[in-house]
Scaffold this active site. Structure first.
Site, PDB file in Angstrom:
ATOM      1  N   ASP A 196       0.852  -1.182   0.000  1.00  0.00           N
ATOM      2  CA  ASP A 196       0.000   0.000   0.000  1.00  0.00           C
ATOM      3  C   ASP A 196       0.894   1.241   0.000  1.00  0.00           C
ATOM      4  O   ASP A 196       2.042   1.197   0.444  1.00  0.00           O
ATOM      5  CB  ASP A 196      -0.884  -0.033   1.256  1.00  0.00           C
ATOM      6  CG  ASP A 196      -1.784   1.167   1.393  1.00  0.00           C
ATOM      7  OD1 ASP A 196      -2.279   1.679   0.365  1.00  0.00           O
ATOM      8  OD2 ASP A 196      -2.006   1.602   2.533  1.00  0.00           O
TER       9      ASP A 196
ATOM     10  N   ASP B 281      -0.427   4.936   0.797  1.00  0.00           N
ATOM     11  CA  ASP B 281      -0.799   5.908   1.838  1.00  0.00           C
ATOM     12  C   ASP B 281      -0.786   5.257   3.214  1.00  0.00           C
ATOM     13  O   ASP B 281      -1.473   4.272   3.455  1.00  0.00           O
ATOM     14  CB  ASP B 281      -2.185   6.483   1.552  1.00  0.00           C
ATOM     15  CG  ASP B 281      -2.281   7.076   0.166  1.00  0.00           C
ATOM     16  OD1 ASP B 281      -1.292   7.685  -0.278  1.00  0.00           O
ATOM     17  OD2 ASP B 281      -3.330   6.921  -0.481  1.00  0.00           O
TER      18      ASP B 281
ATOM     19  N   ASP C  29      -2.238  -0.731   5.881  1.00  0.00           N
ATOM     20  CA  ASP C  29      -2.610  -0.233   7.205  1.00  0.00           C
ATOM     21  C   ASP C  29      -4.117  -0.308   7.459  1.00  0.00           C
ATOM     22  O   ASP C  29      -4.573   0.072   8.528  1.00  0.00           O
ATOM     23  CB  ASP C  29      -2.115   1.207   7.406  1.00  0.00           C
ATOM     24  CG  ASP C  29      -2.708   2.187   6.425  1.00  0.00           C
ATOM     25  OD1 ASP C  29      -2.748   1.873   5.215  1.00  0.00           O
ATOM     26  OD2 ASP C  29      -3.139   3.276   6.844  1.00  0.00           O
TER      27      ASP C  29
END
Length: 171
Positions: free
Chosen positions: A8, A10, A130
């Site tokens: 990922d 961000d 996240d």
């Protein structure tokens, strides 16, 4: 054949929380503290969240999370890496995310970048993210990158707090 590693952007490579902290202080004059937002979704932690992420430059100007470049460069030599980032919800982020990756991770080929709406159809051996919405349906090994919104639970995912821990787990 090397294992496919999906990463990922961000909150894992790009420090979007630092962006939120900076903008909140600049726009509202309010100093948001890390401990005050543990367990809160970004939209709850930062009342102007939607405004910030739709601003030009939000994704382009995000700082790189410590040690991400060095560890990613090592991982890229061993794994088949793809950066998988949700971008369709924020269409202006498409170009910003691509340009950001080209600046900070020039060793990644454009074919290693997947900007998408949903990550569910993208499969591999390992996912670093996240957000539980991306990790929970993933079929392979998952690494939960610690951010304030996911603290206090792990949903069965292996938690990593930083890129040096990722290095220790994957290299």
């Amino acid at each position: 054949m090397p294992k496919r590693l999906l990463i990922d952007m961000d909150g894992v490579l790009a420090d979007t929380y630092l962006q939120f902290f900076r903008l909140e202080a600049t726009v509202t004059g309010k100093q948001v503290l890390h401990n005050d937002i543990i367990g809160l979704a970004e939209g709850d932690a930062f009342p102007n969240y939607k405004k910030y992420i739709h601003n030009d430059g939000f994704f382009r100007d995000a700082p790189v999370i410590d040690d991400a470049v060095e560890v990613m460069e090592k991982l890229n030599k061993i794994y088949e890496i793809f950066i998988v980032s949700s971008a369709m919800e924020f269409p202006n982020s498409l170009r910003e995310k691509y340009d950001w990756l080209q600046e900070h991770f020039p060793f990644l080929h454009w074919k290693q970048i997947i900007l998408c709406g949903s990550k569910i159809p993208v499969q591999g051996d390992i996912l670093i993210d996240d957000h539980f919405k991306n990790l929970d349906p993933f079929q392979g090994k998952t690494l939960l990158f610690t951010q304030p919104h996911n603290m206090g639970r792990d949903n069965g995912h292996y938690r990593v707090d930083n890129w040096r821990e990722i290095e220790g787990v994957l290299l």
